[in-house]
Write an enzyme that holds these catalytic residues in place. Structure first.
Site, short mmCIF file in Angstrom:
data_model
loop_
_atom_site.label_atom_id
_atom_site.label_comp_id
_atom_site.label_asym_id
_atom_site.label_seq_id
_atom_site.Cartn_x
_atom_site.Cartn_y
_atom_site.Cartn_z
N GLY A 145 0.75 -1.23 0.00
CA GLY A 145 0.00 0.00 0.00
C GLY A 145 0.79 1.29 0.00
N ARG A 149 -8.15 -5.87 4.49
CA ARG A 149 -8.03 -6.69 5.70
C ARG A 149 -7.13 -7.91 5.44
NH1 ARG A 149 -13.35 -7.36 9.41
NH2 ARG A 149 -13.71 -5.16 9.90
N THR A 209 -1.32 -9.61 3.77
CA THR A 209 -0.08 -10.32 4.11
C THR A 209 -0.37 -11.67 4.76
OG1 THR A 209 -0.01 -9.20 6.26
CG2 THR A 209 1.20 -8.17 4.44
N LYS A 260 9.62 13.15 53.08
CA LYS A 260 10.45 12.12 53.72
C LYS A 260 9.60 10.87 53.89
CE LYS A 260 13.95 12.05 55.66
NZ LYS A 260 14.33 12.69 56.93
N HIS A 261 10.09 9.76 53.36
CA HIS A 261 9.43 8.46 53.53
C HIS A 261 7.96 8.50 53.15
CE1 HIS A 261 13.04 6.64 55.09
NE2 HIS A 261 13.19 7.68 55.89
N ASP A 268 18.22 15.30 49.37
CA ASP A 268 18.62 14.24 48.43
C ASP A 268 18.31 14.55 46.99
OD1 ASP A 268 19.66 12.67 50.41
OD2 ASP A 268 17.97 11.28 50.53
N ASN A 277 -3.93 7.31 58.93
CA ASN A 277 -4.73 8.50 59.17
C ASN A 277 -3.84 9.73 59.16
OD1 ASN A 277 -7.30 7.33 59.53
ND2 ASN A 277 -6.92 6.99 61.72
N HIS A 330 -2.87 5.42 51.10
CA HIS A 330 -2.12 4.26 51.60
C HIS A 330 -1.25 3.70 50.48
CE1 HIS A 330 -4.13 3.84 55.50
NE2 HIS A 330 -5.24 4.16 54.88
#
Length: 629
Positions: free
Chosen positions: A49, A78, A81, A302-303, A376, A469, A629
């Protein structure tokens, strides 16, 4: 140059010469140049094509696949190949006498390389096309040729990305027109990952469409997945990490979703597992603060919880003293520098060794301030050349600098693996604004100043990215106390309230007047002030603490602290979930809280509202829980 081996039945070979290539690409970037290179290596070109037309227009000789197979394209393209001469040419084992005899009988020829892209299914979905249009863009021939070529990678080379062209050209030039087994295996692995990702996108979209049919009365606000369909997820490795959360957790790696890049580019340093978790949360926080307030924002993490967060609000004279900003430098603070200075000074002990984020381009002034702090890394949308050079020199060149990906799309649904289980949920993409703080004020005091609204927004967005929390206190556009990860909400309030008291007492005249010796480091001064406020020294600790001063400071008494704290007022508190009892409000009153934001929805709401009325606080219900969380 590697030696070109002769194939024998059942064997693998190192270098395989490319004599015939099949090309069918939707992304035509660089294809003319690549095909010209192949032609220069005496490679016969087969194509279909639009690709065939483009190559002919460039002056190349191309054989149509239909001419090679003897079968015309049909069914609106469709089928073109999907033919034994194509797949036989790709799958035949070189050196296998039976295969070669059958190929001769059926008029097949070896095809040594396939260059293709798949129909743009995901782009069609994102364009808002109908389901019928999306289905029409499900590629069949492409994945079939890809899999045939990749399966037979002992002898065939699969090319699926224009970014691969240069490497393949270099290898063929170095190997007399052939490719090595190592390269073919690597390309095959990437090809199979591509088909897995492609099929995943199709399966996911069809599942979402099924979910809509199952609940036609209430179409989902975001695409959801039906439980009747398997949801494949495909990831591509980006770079290895030294280790995971802990040194014994090896190997560790960062991966991106197939077909999507990471939310950050690493400009400097080597980020670790926790660094990147902090960066992801910190960046989202500042983006939402900027959106919610219209002010430049910064955060200090932090963390995976914020030690501080703030927006750019000018400093008072007392704050300049407490944060060690010279009066002559105050007016030259840029919004980015001001936001980070406030974020860092929410809780400078907890911010020690932080990972920070800034919502705006980092300028030289911000970089100079940041260079003085123990930190950091940073994530921001960009950096001026001067700022980048300053930050690159920090920590002996190891300071981590991340640049956020512009217009990054994380997806509506997020997944997380925990202990062999995969959790899926809609991403928490709610952004709290002024409307959320003013739509339902439930107390007798029902007026909020613009400053109070701003502070409630800052506190609410901050706790959205704080491990639950959680509650957070804010004043003058900055967090002044964050309580994270407590099982009891009142314990969150007490933890964060203690930080508020420490923040406020850092402005006490006796704290500001501490007579430090010359040469005491900045962080040591920060720590010494906090310990002076706390005052609970051991005998040994007090000796070392007093050694930092030109003369032993007079103690800050409990009575002096209480008298100073009585002056605290105008502080805002936000909670990630409803207050179950009035005890949180009772405790918050001790640290100058005047404004409260919470989701509401508890049977105790009337009791909590009464407590706010008792203390003259204004409280709004946002209606949005913000657990994290």
């Amino acid at each position: 140059m590697a030696h070109i081996l002769t194939a024998v039945e059942g064997s693998t070979v190192d270098v395989v010469p490319i004599r015939r290539a099949l090309i069918s690409v939707s992304d035509k970037t660089g294809i003319v140049e690549f095909a010209q290179f192949l032609a220069s290596q005496n490679v016969e070109l087969l194509s279909t094509g639009g690709t065939a037309k483009k190559l002919r227009d460039a002056g190349m000789t191309v054989k149509d696949v239909s001419e090679y197979t003897g079968a015309a394209e049909c069914l609106d393209g469709r089928v073109k190949t999907l033919h034994p001469k194509v797949h036989g040419g790709l799958l035949a084992v070189r050196g296998n006498a039976q295969h070669e005899a059958q190929m001769k009988e059926q008029g097949m020829s070896f095809i040594d390389m396939t260059i293709l892209n798949l129909y743009p299914f995901e782009a069609t979905v994102k364009s808002g096309a109908s389901l019928a249009q999306c289905v029409e863009n499900i590629d069949i021939g492409g994945p079939s040729m890809l899999r045939s070529t990749a399966k037979n990678h002992n002898f065939t080379t699969i090319v699926t990305d224009p970014a691969q062209y240069a490497e393949i050209q270099a290898e063929m030039a170095a190997n007399s027109g052939g490719t090595t087994l190592a390269l073919r295996r690597r390309l095959a692995a990437k090809a199979f990952a591509l088909t897995a990702s492609y099929d995943s996108a199709i399966a996911t979209h069809l599942a979402q469409e099924m979910a809509k049919l199952e609940a036609p009365a209430e179409p989902p606000t975001v695409p959801t997945l039906t439980s009747k369909v398997v949801v494949p997820r495909v990831y591509q490795p980006e770079f290895p990490l030294k280790y995971g959360c802990n040194p014994h957790q090896k190997p560790a790696m960062i991966l991106s979703r197939a077909g999507s890049k990471l939310p950050f580019d690493v400009l400097n340093g080597t980020p670790g597992y926790i660094n990147l978790l902090d960066a992801a949360n910190a960046w989202q926080l500042v983006v939402e603060l900027k959106e919610g307030t219209g002010l430049t924002a910064a955060s200090s993490f932090k963390h995976v919880s914020p030690a501080g967060a703030a927006v750019a609000v000018p400093l008072s004279d007392v704050e300049c003293q407490a944060y060690e900003v010279k009066p002559e430098d105050r007016d030259s603070l840029t919004p980015s520098a001001l936001a980070y200075l406030r974020a860092r000074n929410a809780d400078p002990m907890c911010s020690f060794g932080d990972f920070c984020a800034v919502s705006d381009v980092v300028d030289e002034g911000t970089a100079k301030y940041l260079k003085k702090e123990v930190s950091d890394g940073i994530v921001a949308p960009g950096y001026t050349p001067e700022a980048l050079e300053i930050l690159k020199s920090k920590k002996g060149g190891k300071f981590i600098i991340l640049q956020a990906t512009d217009n990054y799309q994380p997806g509506d649904v997020e997944y997380r693996e925990v202990y062999g289980m995969t959790f899926s949920q809609k991403r928490n993409d709610v952004v709290l604004t002024k409307e959320d703080m003013t739509k339902q004020i439930v107390t007798s005091k029902n007026e909020l100043s613009e400053g109070a609204i701003r502070d409630l927004i800052v506190a609410s967005i901050c706790i959205k990215y704080t491990q639950s929390n959680s509650v957070g206190f804010a004043k003058d556009g900055m967090m002044v106390g964050v309580g994270a990860g407590q099982q009891s909400r009142v314990d969150c309030v007490k933890l964060a309230g203690r930080k508020v008291s420490t923040w406020y007492l850092r402005q006490h005249p006796k704290v500001l007047a501490l007579p430090f010796k010359e040469g005491v480091k900045r962080q040591d001064r920060v720590n010494a002030r906090v310990r002076y406020i706390e005052g609970d020294f051991t005998d040994e600790e007090k000796v070392r603490w007093e050694a930092q001063f030109s003369s032993p400071p007079e103690a800050l008494t409990a009575e002096e602290k209480a008298a100073f704290l009585k002056e605290a007022t105008g502080i805002s508190i936000s909670s990630d979930a409803f207050f179950p009892f009035r005890d949180s409000i009772d405790h918050a009153s001790k640290v100058g809280v005047s404004f409260v934001a919470q989701p509401g929805g508890s049977v105790q709401d009337p009791q909590v509202t009464e407590a706010c009325n008792d203390y003259g606080m204004a409280m709004c219900f946002t209606g949005t829980r913000l657990f994290h969380h």
